[in-house]
Design an enzyme around this catalytic site. Structure first.
Site, PDB file in Angstrom:
ATOM      1  N   GLU A 146       0.822  -1.209   0.000  1.00 13.41           N
ATOM      2  CA  GLU A 146       0.000   0.000   0.000  1.00 13.41           C
ATOM      3  C   GLU A 146       0.857   1.260   0.000  1.00 13.41           C
ATOM      4  OE1 GLU A 146      -3.482   2.173   2.703  1.00 13.41           O
ATOM      5  OE2 GLU A 146      -2.118   0.712   3.613  1.00 13.41           O
ATOM      6  N   GLU A 243     -11.666   3.030   6.311  1.00  9.38           N
ATOM      7  CA  GLU A 243     -10.558   3.266   7.229  1.00  9.38           C
ATOM      8  C   GLU A 243     -10.496   4.768   7.534  1.00  9.38           C
ATOM      9  OE1 GLU A 243      -6.097   1.495   7.660  1.00  9.38           O
ATOM     10  OE2 GLU A 243      -6.432   2.828   5.970  1.00  9.38           O
TER      11      GLU A 243
END
Length: 264
Positions: A146, A243
């Site tokens: 990521e 998130e």
């Protein structure tokens, strides 16, 4: 169809961690993710997932010493054995939780790293990802990387989408994919939908949050209805991880998600 997963490290923090699972299910989430499961017995977590008819979507490999400032081990020269041990631990939890994807945080570059240091980190990163991808392939799991913005995590090794594509090419593993976080991408490089389209063939997981404060997706500068519509039109079959840090009570801020199955 957009499927939302609650990130239980950030959402429903009004509750103790295990109690966040039923809270997420009651709110209409069908999947959950979180940063790290390792403070809990995997059987306890599995029971919480199953009792609430949830899917365990994602969690991270152990990141090193988080309290001391570690943000992943994958690119850190000299800590390869620690990384390999973290892969084994993560696989044990993933099998117990029937979790198909694991994220390996890249780690931090030293301040003012020169070209030799950067090269050493890159070589370590690629070699560790090859190892982890091979180990996960043995048990049918996918490894994720990521890009994370350097404002939230100064010095993070992997920050840009093109850099992630280069890493995938160097590692050459079929089960290595990109975790595309719209919040991080917008902060680092913007042009979000075009970046999403370019990266789409490599994406294994998507995460969302409002920009710039990382609050609810309907707060800030991003048009998430348009972004999620484009993601859906591209044929995305995975989960979208929520998130973000709620501005107040988690449940009270879920109005943005009613079009995607959430309930107030």
């Amino acid at each position: 169809m957009i499927r939302l997963a609650a990130n239980l490290s950030m959402l429903f923090t009004e509750h103790d961690f295990i109690d966040r699972f039923p809270a997420a299910a009651k709110a209409g989430f069908r999947g959950v993710e979180y940063l790290f499961p390792y403070a809990y017995d995997p059987d306890e977590l599995r029971d919480a997932v199953n009792a609430n008819n949830l899917t365990q979507v994602l969690f991270n490999l152990p990141p090193g010493d988080w309290e001391a400032g570690d943000r992943g081990l994958t690119s850190l020269p000299g800590r390869e054995q620690e990384f390999r041990d973290s892969v084994s631990q993560a696989i044990r939890y993933a099998e117990a939780l029937d979790c198909s994807q694991l994220h390996a945080m890249a780690g931090l570059l030293p301040a003012e790293a020169d070209v030799d240091v950067r090269s050493a980190h890159l070589n370590t990163y690629v070699n560790n990802l090859r190892y982890a991808a091979a180990e996960l392939a043995k048990v049918g799991k996918t490894l994720l990387i990521e890009p994370i913005n350097g404002r939230d995590m100064p010095g993070f090794f992997l920050q840009r989408q093109a850099q992630a594509r280069d890493i995938l090419a160097q590692v050459g593993a079929d089960n290595l994919r990109v975790q595309f976080d719209a919040y991080h991408c917008q902060i680092v490089e913007g042009d979000l939908i075009r970046n999403l389209e370019t990266q789409f063939p490599n994406i294994g997981h998507v995460q969302i949050a409002g920009v710039p404060e990382r609050q609810e997706p309907d707060v800030g500068e991003l048009n998430y209805p348009a972004i999620l519509a484009r993601l859906d039109a591209l044929g995305y079959q995975g989960w979208v991880g929520c998130e973000y840090r709620p501005a107040g009570d988690t449940q009270a801020g879920l109005g943005w998600g009613t079009d995607y199955g959430l309930t107030l």
